[in-house]
Design a protein around this motif. Structure first.
Motif, PDB file in Angstrom:
ATOM      1  N   ASN A 165      20.676 -14.637   6.702  1.00 24.79           N
ATOM      2  CA  ASN A 165      20.233 -16.030   6.710  1.00 24.79           C
ATOM      3  C   ASN A 165      19.490 -16.310   8.009  1.00 24.79           C
ATOM      4  O   ASN A 165      20.010 -16.942   8.923  1.00 24.79           O
ATOM      5  N   GLN A 166      18.267 -15.798   8.065  1.00 26.28           N
ATOM      6  CA  GLN A 166      17.475 -15.956   9.267  1.00 26.28           C
ATOM      7  C   GLN A 166      16.010 -15.710   8.888  1.00 26.28           C
ATOM      8  O   GLN A 166      15.716 -14.991   7.939  1.00 26.28           O
ATOM      9  N   THR A 167      15.117 -16.313   9.622  1.00 26.49           N
ATOM     10  CA  THR A 167      13.687 -16.151   9.343  1.00 26.49           C
ATOM     11  C   THR A 167      13.267 -14.729   9.678  1.00 26.49           C
ATOM     12  O   THR A 167      13.484 -14.257  10.793  1.00 26.49           O
ATOM     13  N   MET A 168      12.685 -14.056   8.710  1.00 31.94           N
ATOM     14  CA  MET A 168      12.227 -12.669   8.862  1.00 31.94           C
ATOM     15  C   MET A 168      10.718 -12.637   8.643  1.00 31.94           C
ATOM     16  O   MET A 168      10.250 -12.416   7.536  1.00 31.94           O
ATOM     17  N   ASP A 169       9.971 -12.890   9.706  1.00 32.93           N
ATOM     18  CA  ASP A 169       8.516 -12.999   9.608  1.00 32.93           C
ATOM     19  C   ASP A 169       7.782 -11.679   9.815  1.00 32.93           C
ATOM     20  O   ASP A 169       6.557 -11.641   9.758  1.00 32.93           O
ATOM     21  N   TYR A 170       8.494 -10.609  10.078  1.00 32.45           N
ATOM     22  CA  TYR A 170       7.870  -9.320  10.367  1.00 32.45           C
ATOM     23  C   TYR A 170       8.321  -8.285   9.340  1.00 32.45           C
ATOM     24  O   TYR A 170       9.366  -8.422   8.714  1.00 32.45           O
ATOM     25  N   ALA A 171       7.510  -7.242   9.226  1.00 28.01           N
ATOM     26  CA  ALA A 171       7.875  -6.107   8.378  1.00 28.01           C
ATOM     27  C   ALA A 171       7.570  -4.831   9.150  1.00 28.01           C
ATOM     28  O   ALA A 171       6.627  -4.774   9.945  1.00 28.01           O
ATOM     29  N   VAL A 172       8.387  -3.826   8.895  1.00 30.48           N
ATOM     30  CA  VAL A 172       8.223  -2.513   9.519  1.00 30.48           C
ATOM     31  C   VAL A 172       8.048  -1.487   8.415  1.00 30.48           C
ATOM     32  O   VAL A 172       8.798  -1.494   7.426  1.00 30.48           O
ATOM     33  N   ARG A 173       7.057  -0.625   8.582  1.00 33.94           N
ATOM     34  CA  ARG A 173       6.810   0.467   7.639  1.00 33.94           C
ATOM     35  C   ARG A 173       7.267   1.771   8.275  1.00 33.94           C
ATOM     36  O   ARG A 173       6.884   2.092   9.395  1.00 33.94           O
ATOM     37  N   ILE A 174       8.090   2.499   7.545  1.00 34.84           N
ATOM     38  CA  ILE A 174       8.526   3.819   7.988  1.00 34.84           C
ATOM     39  C   ILE A 174       7.816   4.838   7.111  1.00 34.84           C
ATOM     40  O   ILE A 174       7.950   4.812   5.879  1.00 34.84           O
ATOM     41  N   ARG A 175       7.055   5.715   7.743  1.00 35.60           N
ATOM     42  CA  ARG A 175       6.396   6.810   7.023  1.00 35.60           C
ATOM     43  C   ARG A 175       7.226   8.062   7.244  1.00 35.60           C
ATOM     44  O   ARG A 175       7.179   8.675   8.313  1.00 35.60           O
ATOM     45  N   PRO A 176       7.997   8.457   6.239  1.00 35.83           N
ATOM     46  CA  PRO A 176       8.881   9.616   6.419  1.00 35.83           C
ATOM     47  C   PRO A 176       8.097  10.924   6.544  1.00 35.83           C
ATOM     48  O   PRO A 176       7.188  11.183   5.769  1.00 35.83           O
ATOM     49  N   ASP A 177       8.453  11.713   7.535  1.00 34.97           N
ATOM     50  CA  ASP A 177       7.928  13.066   7.685  1.00 34.97           C
ATOM     51  C   ASP A 177       8.898  14.088   7.127  1.00 34.97           C
ATOM     52  O   ASP A 177       8.499  15.166   6.700  1.00 34.97           O
ATOM     53  N   LEU A 178      10.167  13.765   7.155  1.00 36.54           N
ATOM     54  CA  LEU A 178      11.208  14.674   6.684  1.00 36.54           C
ATOM     55  C   LEU A 178      12.200  13.870   5.851  1.00 36.54           C
ATOM     56  O   LEU A 178      12.726  12.861   6.326  1.00 36.54           O
ATOM     57  N   ILE A 179      12.428  14.309   4.625  1.00 35.83           N
ATOM     58  CA  ILE A 179      13.389  13.639   3.747  1.00 35.83           C
ATOM     59  C   ILE A 179      14.390  14.690   3.298  1.00 35.83           C
ATOM     60  O   ILE A 179      14.015  15.703   2.689  1.00 35.83           O
ATOM     61  N   THR A 180      15.659  14.463   3.631  1.00 36.10           N
ATOM     62  CA  THR A 180      16.713  15.388   3.237  1.00 36.10           C
ATOM     63  C   THR A 180      17.789  14.618   2.490  1.00 36.10           C
ATOM     64  O   THR A 180      17.926  13.399   2.658  1.00 36.10           O
ATOM     65  N   GLY A 181      18.542  15.314   1.697  1.00 37.43           N
ATOM     66  CA  GLY A 181      19.617  14.653   0.977  1.00 37.43           C
ATOM     67  C   GLY A 181      20.622  15.642   0.449  1.00 37.43           C
ATOM     68  O   GLY A 181      20.337  16.838   0.306  1.00 37.43           O
ATOM     69  N   ILE A 182      21.805  15.130   0.194  1.00 35.63           N
ATOM     70  CA  ILE A 182      22.870  15.928  -0.408  1.00 35.63           C
ATOM     71  C   ILE A 182      23.512  15.130  -1.530  1.00 35.63           C
ATOM     72  O   ILE A 182      23.524  13.901  -1.513  1.00 35.63           O
ATOM     73  N   ARG A 183      23.999  15.848  -2.507  1.00 30.69           N
ATOM     74  CA  ARG A 183      24.803  15.257  -3.569  1.00 30.69           C
ATOM     75  C   ARG A 183      26.203  15.845  -3.431  1.00 30.69           C
ATOM     76  O   ARG A 183      26.350  17.059  -3.316  1.00 30.69           O
ATOM     77  N   LEU A 184      27.210  14.985  -3.414  1.00 30.97           N
ATOM     78  CA  LEU A 184      28.606  15.432  -3.366  1.00 30.97           C
ATOM     79  C   LEU A 184      29.101  15.539  -4.797  1.00 30.97           C
ATOM     80  O   LEU A 184      29.115  14.545  -5.529  1.00 30.97           O
ATOM     81  N   THR A 185      29.486  16.730  -5.186  1.00 34.50           N
ATOM     82  CA  THR A 185      29.980  16.977  -6.537  1.00 34.50           C
ATOM     83  C   THR A 185      31.375  17.571  -6.456  1.00 34.50           C
ATOM     84  O   THR A 185      31.777  18.096  -5.415  1.00 34.50           O
ATOM     85  N   ALA A 186      32.089  17.498  -7.565  1.00 33.96           N
ATOM     86  CA  ALA A 186      33.416  18.111  -7.613  1.00 33.96           C
ATOM     87  C   ALA A 186      33.243  19.618  -7.553  1.00 33.96           C
ATOM     88  O   ALA A 186      32.386  20.196  -8.229  1.00 33.96           O
TER      89      ALA A 186
END
Length: 172
Positions: free
Chosen positions: A126-147
């Motif tokens: 609940n606050q004025t958000m007059d700005y935006a930031v763009r993130i250009r990913p150079d590296l994207i990693t991820g994991i999936r947790l499975t049984a």
């Protein structure tokens, strides 16, 4: 500090499966909440924020007094190095995924782009958000947790190929 009524869920062993970058980015786009990691006074700082994906870029809204606004507003060249993390891990089964995008953040200055992001992304603070930031990913990693398979089903947990999954014990 332990909570009197809290009981750990009964879950079996988990294994970590690495995701390719396109699947990781797709999962990141499936949620609206994440955490931005940047430096403030030479120390790591983490803030929860909501986001949208726009052509592979991560867009967040911010306000004039925010440290991230100041850092990205004064950045030159490639921008400010940041990491962005989002996940969806079930608190009872401990199954889910986690994605980290690392790249450069820039303050959005084009008035048309800024207006478009204001229409696309509605901050939950609940606050004025007059700005935006763009993130250009150079590296994207991820994991999936499975049984992990039970020993009777053949083999037991799969070994971690990169050793990165050893920190996952902190998640469970």
């Amino acid at each position: 500090m332990a909570t009197k009524n809290a009981q750990p869920p009964a879950v079996g062993p988990r294994q970590s499966v690495e995701l390719d970058s396109s699947e990781a980015l797709k999962l990141l786009g499936s949620v609206s909440l994440g955490r931005i990691v940047f430096t403030q006074h030479a120390l790591p700082t983490i803030r929860p924020v909501n986001h949208v994906l726009d052509d592979g870029d991560i867009i967040i809204r911010t306000h004039e007094g925010a440290a991230l606004t100041a850092h990205t507003g004064h950045a030159s060249g490639e921008g400010v190095v940041v990491a962005y993390e989002a996940d969806s891990i079930d608190p009872h089964t401990h199954l889910g995924w986690s994605v980290v995008a690392t790249g450069y953040a820039h303050l959005v200055t084009d008035p048309d782009e800024l207006a478009r992001y204001r229409a696309m992304l509605h901050p939950w603070a609940n606050q004025t958000m007059d700005y935006a930031v763009r993130i250009r990913p150079d590296l994207i990693t991820g994991i999936r947790l499975t049984a992990a398979p039970h020993p009777a089903q053949g083999g037991g947990p799969a070994p971690e190929a990169s050793g990165r999954g050893t920190a996952l014990g902190l998640l469970g």
